[in-house]
Motif scaffolding. Structure first.
Motif, PDB file in Angstrom:
ATOM      1  N   UNK A   1     -56.298 -18.748 -35.899  1.00  0.00           N
ATOM      2  CA  UNK A   1     -55.454 -18.295 -34.905  1.00  0.00           C
ATOM      3  C   UNK A   1     -54.358 -18.018 -35.221  1.00  0.00           C
ATOM      4  N   UNK A   2     -53.533 -18.599 -36.543  1.00  0.00           N
ATOM      5  CA  UNK A   2     -52.183 -17.983 -36.813  1.00  0.00           C
ATOM      6  C   UNK A   2     -52.221 -18.604 -38.036  1.00  0.00           C
ATOM      7  N   UNK A   3     -50.998 -17.567 -38.735  1.00  0.00           N
ATOM      8  CA  UNK A   3     -50.962 -18.294 -40.116  1.00  0.00           C
ATOM      9  C   UNK A   3     -48.683 -18.225 -39.586  1.00  0.00           C
ATOM     10  N   UNK A   4     -48.759 -19.749 -40.840  1.00  0.00           N
ATOM     11  CA  UNK A   4     -47.777 -20.196 -40.980  1.00  0.00           C
ATOM     12  C   UNK A   4     -47.016 -19.051 -42.588  1.00  0.00           C
ATOM     13  N   UNK A   5     -45.490 -19.105 -41.958  1.00  0.00           N
ATOM     14  CA  UNK A   5     -44.776 -18.802 -43.121  1.00  0.00           C
ATOM     15  C   UNK A   5     -43.829 -18.552 -43.099  1.00  0.00           C
ATOM     16  N   UNK A   6     -42.746 -18.413 -44.344  1.00  0.00           N
ATOM     17  CA  UNK A   6     -41.510 -18.618 -45.273  1.00  0.00           C
ATOM     18  C   UNK A   6     -40.604 -17.937 -44.763  1.00  0.00           C
ATOM     19  N   UNK A   7     -39.268 -18.162 -44.777  1.00  0.00           N
ATOM     20  CA  UNK A   7     -38.348 -16.768 -44.569  1.00  0.00           C
ATOM     21  C   UNK A   7     -39.020 -16.224 -46.006  1.00  0.00           C
ATOM     22  N   UNK A   8     -39.169 -16.642 -46.842  1.00  0.00           N
ATOM     23  CA  UNK A   8     -38.735 -15.665 -47.823  1.00  0.00           C
ATOM     24  C   UNK A   8     -39.883 -14.983 -47.840  1.00  0.00           C
ATOM     25  N   UNK A   9     -41.032 -15.292 -47.069  1.00  0.00           N
ATOM     26  CA  UNK A   9     -42.239 -14.327 -46.597  1.00  0.00           C
ATOM     27  C   UNK A   9     -41.958 -12.817 -45.738  1.00  0.00           C
ATOM     28  N   UNK A  10     -40.971 -13.474 -45.198  1.00  0.00           N
ATOM     29  CA  UNK A  10     -40.021 -12.909 -43.511  1.00  0.00           C
ATOM     30  C   UNK A  10     -39.222 -11.363 -44.366  1.00  0.00           C
ATOM     31  N   UNK A  11     -38.761 -12.230 -45.267  1.00  0.00           N
ATOM     32  CA  UNK A  11     -37.948 -11.498 -45.495  1.00  0.00           C
ATOM     33  C   UNK A  11     -38.304 -10.131 -46.946  1.00  0.00           C
ATOM     34  N   UNK A  12     -39.681 -10.746 -47.517  1.00  0.00           N
ATOM     35  CA  UNK A  12     -40.257  -9.697 -48.590  1.00  0.00           C
ATOM     36  C   UNK A  12     -40.805  -8.761 -47.172  1.00  0.00           C
ATOM     37  N   UNK A  13     -41.060  -9.179 -45.933  1.00  0.00           N
ATOM     38  CA  UNK A  13     -41.852  -7.630 -45.609  1.00  0.00           C
ATOM     39  C   UNK A  13     -40.242  -6.428 -44.717  1.00  0.00           C
ATOM     40  N   UNK A  14     -38.961  -8.034 -44.380  1.00  0.00           N
ATOM     41  CA  UNK A  14     -38.122  -6.369 -44.433  1.00  0.00           C
ATOM     42  C   UNK A  14     -37.976  -5.587 -45.375  1.00  0.00           C
ATOM     43  N   UNK A  15     -37.812  -6.072 -46.482  1.00  0.00           N
ATOM     44  CA  UNK A  15     -37.741  -5.464 -47.673  1.00  0.00           C
ATOM     45  C   UNK A  15     -38.481  -4.300 -48.415  1.00  0.00           C
ATOM     46  N   UNK A  16     -39.506  -4.160 -47.724  1.00  0.00           N
ATOM     47  CA  UNK A  16     -40.456  -3.148 -47.816  1.00  0.00           C
ATOM     48  C   UNK A  16     -41.069  -2.599 -46.630  1.00  0.00           C
ATOM     49  N   UNK A  17     -40.193  -3.260 -46.142  1.00  0.00           N
ATOM     50  CA  UNK A  17     -40.379  -2.024 -44.258  1.00  0.00           C
ATOM     51  C   UNK A  17     -41.660  -2.179 -43.878  1.00  0.00           C
ATOM     52  N   UNK A  18     -42.202  -3.916 -43.892  1.00  0.00           N
ATOM     53  CA  UNK A  18     -44.037  -3.850 -43.350  1.00  0.00           C
ATOM     54  C   UNK A  18     -43.522  -3.604 -41.742  1.00  0.00           C
ATOM     55  N   UNK A  19     -44.204  -3.008 -41.034  1.00  0.00           N
ATOM     56  CA  UNK A  19     -43.710  -2.913 -39.626  1.00  0.00           C
ATOM     57  C   UNK A  19     -44.566  -4.696 -38.957  1.00  0.00           C
ATOM     58  N   UNK A  20     -43.354  -4.994 -38.342  1.00  0.00           N
ATOM     59  CA  UNK A  20     -43.647  -6.601 -37.711  1.00  0.00           C
ATOM     60  C   UNK A  20     -42.371  -6.600 -36.186  1.00  0.00           C
ATOM     61  N   UNK A  21     -43.105  -7.756 -35.616  1.00  0.00           N
ATOM     62  CA  UNK A  21     -42.287  -7.338 -34.350  1.00  0.00           C
ATOM     63  C   UNK A  21     -42.153  -9.209 -33.926  1.00  0.00           C
ATOM     64  N   UNK A  22     -40.594 -10.013 -34.637  1.00  0.00           N
ATOM     65  CA  UNK A  22     -40.622 -11.320 -34.214  1.00  0.00           C
ATOM     66  C   UNK A  22     -40.275 -11.399 -32.841  1.00  0.00           C
TER      67      UNK A  22
END
Length: 348
Positions: A255-276
């Motif tokens: 259903x879902x996957x738990x992530x941490x702050x660093x993983x979210x920051x990595x997505x931002x740095x790589x400009x991967x699209x996501x909706x928070x």
């Protein structure tokens, strides 16, 4: 019942749903209350007043002055005394016709099974996750119904677990948060009347189960918000139904996957699209947030169709509990890849 008991319980006996038969059921039932703190104090008062046959109280803490704004059983001269024994002494003066057993120590893996086995029904008013999982797992092993309640800031939760084949606590919260992610009233605070409201609801659920009237909260999670009196009930589906083998999508990782702050920051740095999406209350979002869109969990069901589709949809809350409920709600309506993130371990 003698004349004194008829007089004491007159208002309950007048209720068609209770009557003499229900009062006798209450008198013959034993209940164990885990925790004599904010939730335990009001529910103990009402259960003792209702005429439960035997009430066990387990709590290893002592009364502190900071307890007194919400733990209404205690007074200034009780500071430093054990809560379980003090509560039992006071309840015996409220209703000398019931049996009270104090356990002036904490529930532990060494004593849980033996203590819980001696009672018909268990009520969990504890304030920490290790105890909640210990109580739940012991009740499942012993097939004991469990009435659950919790409070945090202005919000309270109530449910009934392991009753008549219904789900248990792990169906709602499969795993305990990490120690650094666990909220507590000592750090975040709690309004005084809230445990009175939630504790009273827990006592009411207990009486409904014993006497057999009304609709109980088995398979449901009631969430009450004291700020705006919003109250919602969410259905709980067992992670692994007891009667059927597991199928695809029944475990939490599907259903879902738990992530941490660093993983979210990595997505931002790589400009991967996501909706928070932050599913906390508005005042919590304004106080602190990590960006994204704010949609309260209470409003989410009505707004699911308006959320733009994203391959990665990240749900954010304080401890992860609301995000998990939001993920289950969204997964019933949409097929995005869902992630949840907790703010408690963020660098503020």
């Amino acid at each position: 019942m003698n004349n004194q008991e008829l007089k004491r319980y007159d208002r309950q006996l007048l209720l068609e749903e209770i009557g003499f038969e229900g009062q006798e059921k209450l008198h013959q039932t034993s209940v164990l209350v885990i925790g004599a703190g904010g939730l335990g104090c009001p529910l103990l008062l009402y259960l003792a007043g209702a005429g439960l046959g035997k009430i066990g109280i387990i709590d290893g803490d002592v009364v502190e002055e900071s307890n007194l704004h919400r733990q209404v059983l205690y007074q200034m001269n009780d500071i430093g005394k054990n809560k379980a024994q003090t509560a039992a002494d006071k309840l015996s003066r409220l209703n000398p016709g019931i049996q009270l057993q104090a356990y002036p120590h904490h529930l532990s893996p060494e004593n849980a099974m033996a203590i819980i086995a001696a009672y018909d029904l268990v009520i969990d008013g504890s304030d920490n996750f290790p105890t909640r999982y210990l109580v739940n797992d012991s009740c499942v092993a012993l097939n004991k119904p469990l009435v659950f309640g919790s409070i945090f800031k202005f919000e309270g939760q109530v449910s009934v677990f392991n009753y008549q084949g219904g789900p248990d606590y792990r169906s709602c919260y499969p795993e305990s948060p990490l120690p650094e992610e666990q909220p507590n009233c000592g750090e975040s605070g709690v309004t005084g009347p809230l445990p009175g409201i939630i504790g009273s609801m827990m006592a009411n659920e207990c009486m409904k189960i014993i006497c057999g009237f009304g609709d109980h909260l088995s398979g449901k999670l009631l969430i009450f918000n004291a700020l705006n009196y919003d109250m919602q009930i969410f259905n709980i589906q067992p992670e692994n139904p007891k009667s059927d083998p597991p199928t695809e999508g029944t475990d939490k990782t599907a259903i879902y996957q738990e992530i941490g702050q660093q993983e979210l920051q990595d997505w931002k740095d790589k400009e991967e699209p996501f909706l928070l999406i932050d599913v906390r209350e508005a005042y919590e979002f304004e106080e602190y947030n990590i960006g994204g869109t704010h949609i309260s969990l209470y409003d989410l069901k009505e707004k699911i169709a308006d959320i733009p589709f994203h391959h990665k949809l990240v749900l954010c809350c304080t401890s992860g509990a609301k995000s998990r409920m939001a993920a289950k709600l969204i997964s019933q309506n949409r097929k995005e890849k869902l992630f949840i993130i907790s703010l408690l371990n963020s660098n503020r």
